[in-house]
Design an enzyme around this catalytic site. Structure first.
Site, mmCIF file in Angstrom:
data_model
loop_
_atom_site.group_PDB
_atom_site.id
_atom_site.type_symbol
_atom_site.label_atom_id
_atom_site.label_comp_id
_atom_site.label_asym_id
_atom_site.label_seq_id
_atom_site.Cartn_x
_atom_site.Cartn_y
_atom_site.Cartn_z
ATOM 1 N N HIS A 257 13.639 -46.382 19.042
ATOM 2 C CA HIS A 257 13.762 -44.743 19.828
ATOM 3 C C HIS A 257 12.096 -44.698 19.689
ATOM 4 O O HIS A 257 11.442 -45.239 18.734
ATOM 5 C CB HIS A 257 14.177 -44.116 19.709
ATOM 6 N N ASP A 259 10.176 -41.024 19.545
ATOM 7 C CA ASP A 259 10.620 -39.272 19.463
ATOM 8 C C ASP A 259 10.089 -38.815 20.328
ATOM 9 O O ASP A 259 9.341 -38.653 20.760
ATOM 10 C CB ASP A 259 9.847 -38.977 17.805
ATOM 11 N N HIS A 313 10.512 -47.235 16.736
ATOM 12 C CA HIS A 313 10.867 -46.959 15.799
ATOM 13 C C HIS A 313 11.735 -46.826 15.356
ATOM 14 O O HIS A 313 12.461 -46.838 16.225
ATOM 15 C CB HIS A 313 10.096 -46.474 15.311
ATOM 16 N N ARG A 323 19.823 -44.166 1.406
ATOM 17 C CA ARG A 323 18.148 -43.734 1.749
ATOM 18 C C ARG A 323 18.135 -42.539 2.257
ATOM 19 O O ARG A 323 19.038 -42.166 3.170
ATOM 20 C CB ARG A 323 17.873 -45.033 2.373
HETATM 21 C C1 LIG Z 1 14.676 -33.822 19.952
HETATM 22 C C2 LIG Z 1 15.163 -34.743 18.734
HETATM 23 C C3 LIG Z 1 16.110 -36.041 19.023
HETATM 24 C C4 LIG Z 1 16.514 -36.280 18.450
HETATM 25 C C5 LIG Z 1 16.120 -36.379 17.066
HETATM 26 C C6 LIG Z 1 14.917 -34.841 17.849
HETATM 27 C C7 LIG Z 1 13.480 -36.400 17.564
HETATM 28 C C8 LIG Z 1 14.022 -37.770 17.485
HETATM 29 C C9 LIG Z 1 15.420 -38.028 18.452
HETATM 30 C C10 LIG Z 1 16.097 -39.062 18.015
HETATM 31 C C11 LIG Z 1 16.070 -39.327 16.671
HETATM 32 C C12 LIG Z 1 15.578 -40.480 18.808
HETATM 33 C C13 LIG Z 1 16.803 -41.096 18.907
HETATM 34 C C14 LIG Z 1 18.301 -41.367 18.904
HETATM 35 C C15 LIG Z 1 18.840 -39.637 18.521
HETATM 36 C C16 LIG Z 1 20.143 -39.169 18.671
HETATM 37 C C17 LIG Z 1 19.114 -40.287 16.279
HETATM 38 O O1 LIG Z 1 19.492 -41.540 16.614
HETATM 39 O O2 LIG Z 1 19.293 -39.073 16.011
HETATM 40 C C18 LIG Z 1 17.063 -38.914 18.463
HETATM 41 C C19 LIG Z 1 18.360 -37.442 17.494
HETATM 42 C C20 LIG Z 1 19.138 -36.926 18.785
HETATM 43 O O3 LIG Z 1 19.189 -36.819 19.649
HETATM 44 O O4 LIG Z 1 19.985 -35.491 17.832
HETATM 45 O O1 LIG Z 2 14.315 -42.249 8.955
HETATM 46 C C1 LIG Z 2 13.597 -43.170 9.029
HETATM 47 O O2 LIG Z 2 12.742 -43.082 8.258
HETATM 48 C C2 LIG Z 2 13.256 -42.745 9.592
HETATM 49 C C3 LIG Z 2 14.217 -42.042 11.091
HETATM 50 C C4 LIG Z 2 13.751 -41.404 12.357
HETATM 51 O O3 LIG Z 2 12.799 -42.181 13.375
HETATM 52 C C5 LIG Z 2 13.528 -40.860 13.457
HETATM 53 O O4 LIG Z 2 14.795 -39.428 12.910
HETATM 54 O O5 LIG Z 2 13.256 -39.322 14.250
HETATM 55 FE FE LIG Z 3 11.857 -40.801 15.136
#
Ligand SMILES: C=C1C[C@]23C[C@H]1CC[C@H]2[C@]1(C)CCC[C@@](C)(C(=O)O)[C@H]1[C@@H]3C(=O)O
Ligand SMILES: O=C(O)CCC(=O)C(=O)O
Ligand SMILES: [Fe+2]
Length: 390
Positions: A257, A259, A313, A323
């Site tokens: 994804h 951010d 990333h 972790r």
């Molecule tokens: C505004 C946000 C949505 C998420 C948390 C923050 C910034 C990063 C986003 C996220 C991590 C991007 C990957 C998918 C996601 C669903 C996750 O894996 O947590 C995303 C977060 C979210 O929507 O909760």
């Molecule tokens: O845990 C990590 O190293 C990355 C997490 C991340 O990319 C996120 O929470 O948006």
């Molecule tokens: Fe991220």
């Protein structure tokens, strides 16, 4: 610790959209209990990623990211300014990641922020669910997003909460929004945890504004421009807890994804697992306790009119150790209009993205679109469609 597990009750069709996933969830509640699943070799299908997205087992090459001495920069030494500005500019044009050292954040506070995560995540699931994230909201406890997605589930639990440096309008005193969240959601037993994360978020907000000065200088719009834009931020703090997984070759802690936010200040523990996509290859960013990993998000890419990159990333997991990572997501106040300064728009560099506010992009990622590498483009089309509807 008593192992409590509520097994999977359904294997939803992986092609289902948000809405279908939520219907599925309502009809067949699906709960992920890390304390049980982290010992299982039979990985539920929703957590198995497609072949083209599975992590590769080989040791990755490390991404060469610049180490920025932020206090040296903030101290105003002209030589340090020039060097820091150049290093950050080069990194952000290419992949948007850099490390910040000599950041002024107390090392004990960082250690406590990692250690006190265990106080929350090592509780029985029922206790954690007191902070359960509600559908459509982005704060609270989430165990692997089972209610939002029906496939490619991340192997993690998260606790997210809001932070804002705003003063209480009525009292004039600074509101302790993080401390209040922990006390109101988790009770007095978590007061010490709330106080610590309140202090941590205040340190992150201060560091973010220093980094915004550096980004403003490197983009040629001056130190104050972005600092003032983010002075009254409405940010999100996220605790990522990645349980061990017996099949780390099939799963991902956090999927690929970008951010959607403006700036991420991440502190990862010593386990390692953060990977960045650069030139078609996954590269690792290895742990460095003294450094914060900083990356540009989609919102700042729009503020920079696409000149600085919000980069793909992900996070991988492992068999042996849990972790943990602490991610502070800087977000502008809700009324701020995200548009690049005029210095960054000209005939060679026309506007790349429409004007928007952070709440619009946040709603898009929470209700309509799973953040990936194209979020901002998909969002731009969505904004145009919304306009054509009115
Ligand atoms: C505004 C946000 C949505 C998420 C948390 C923050 C910034 C990063 C986003 C996220 C991590 C991007 C990957 C998918 C996601 C669903 C996750 O894996 O947590 C995303 C977060 C979210 O929507 O909760
Ligand atoms: O845990 C990590 O190293 C990355 C997490 C991340 O990319 C996120 O929470 O948006
Ligand atoms: Fe991220």
């Amino acid at each position: 610790m008593a192992i409590e597990c509520i097994m999977m009750r359904s294997i939803p069709n992986p092609s289902k959209s948000y809405q279908h996933a939520q219907e599925e969830q309502n009809n067949h509640p699906l709960v992920f209990d890390a304390s049980f699943l982290s010992h299982q070799t039979n990985i539920p299908q929703q957590f198995v990623w497609p072949d083209e997205e599975k992590p590769c087992s080989i040791e990755l090459e490390e991404l060469a990211v610049p180490l920025i001495d932020i206090q040296g920069f903030l101290a105003g030494d002209p030589g340090a300014n020039q060097e820091a500005s150049r290093l950050v500019g080069e990194a952000c044009v290419e992949h948007g990641f850099f490390l910040v050292v000599n950041h002024g954040v107390d090392a004990k506070l960082v250690r406590d922020a990692h250690d006190l995560m265990d106080d929350f995540f090592e509780q029985p699931l029922a206790q954690k669910q007191k902070a359960q994230r509600k559908l459509g909201e982005h704060c609270g406890y989430a165990s692997s997003f089972t209610s939002r997605f029906s496939s490619k589930l991340p192997w993690k639990e998260t606790l997210s909460f809001k932070y804002s440096p705003k003063h209480g309008a009525d009292t004039g005193y600074s509101t302790k929004v993080v401390q209040d969240y922990f006390r109101n959601t988790l009770g007095d037993n978590f007061n010490h945890v709330g106080r610590m994360y309140q202090e941590y978020c205040e340190a992150m907000s201060t560091l973010s504004l220093g980094i915004m000065e550096l980004l403003g200088l490197s983009l040629g719009v001056g130190r104050k421009y972005f600092r003032e834009f983010f002075e009254g931020n409405d940010s999100v703090m996220r605790l990522n807890y990645y349980p061990p997984c017996q099949r780390p070759d099939l799963t991902l802690g956090t999927g690929p994804h970008c951010d959607p936010t403006s700036l991420t200040i991440l502190h990862q523990d010593q386990v390692g697992g953060l990977q960045v996509r650069v030139d078609g290859e996954w590269r690792s960013i290895n742990p460095n306790f003294d450094a914060f990993v900083v990356n540009i998000g989609d919102t700042f890419m729009a503020l920079a009119n696409g000149k600085y990159k919000s980069c793909l990333h992900r996070a991988v997991v492992n068999r042996e150790k849990a972790r943990k990572s602490l991610a502070f997501f800087l977000c502008p106040s809700k009324e701020k209009v995200v548009k690049p300064p005029r210095e960054l728009v000209d005939t060679e560099n026309p506007r790349r993205y429409p004007d928007f506010t952070w709440p619009m992009l946040l709603e898009f990622t929470q209700k309509h679109y799973r953040a990936d590498v194209n979020t901002l483009e998909a969002f731009s089309q969505w904004v145009q469609q919304q306009k054509s509807c009115y």
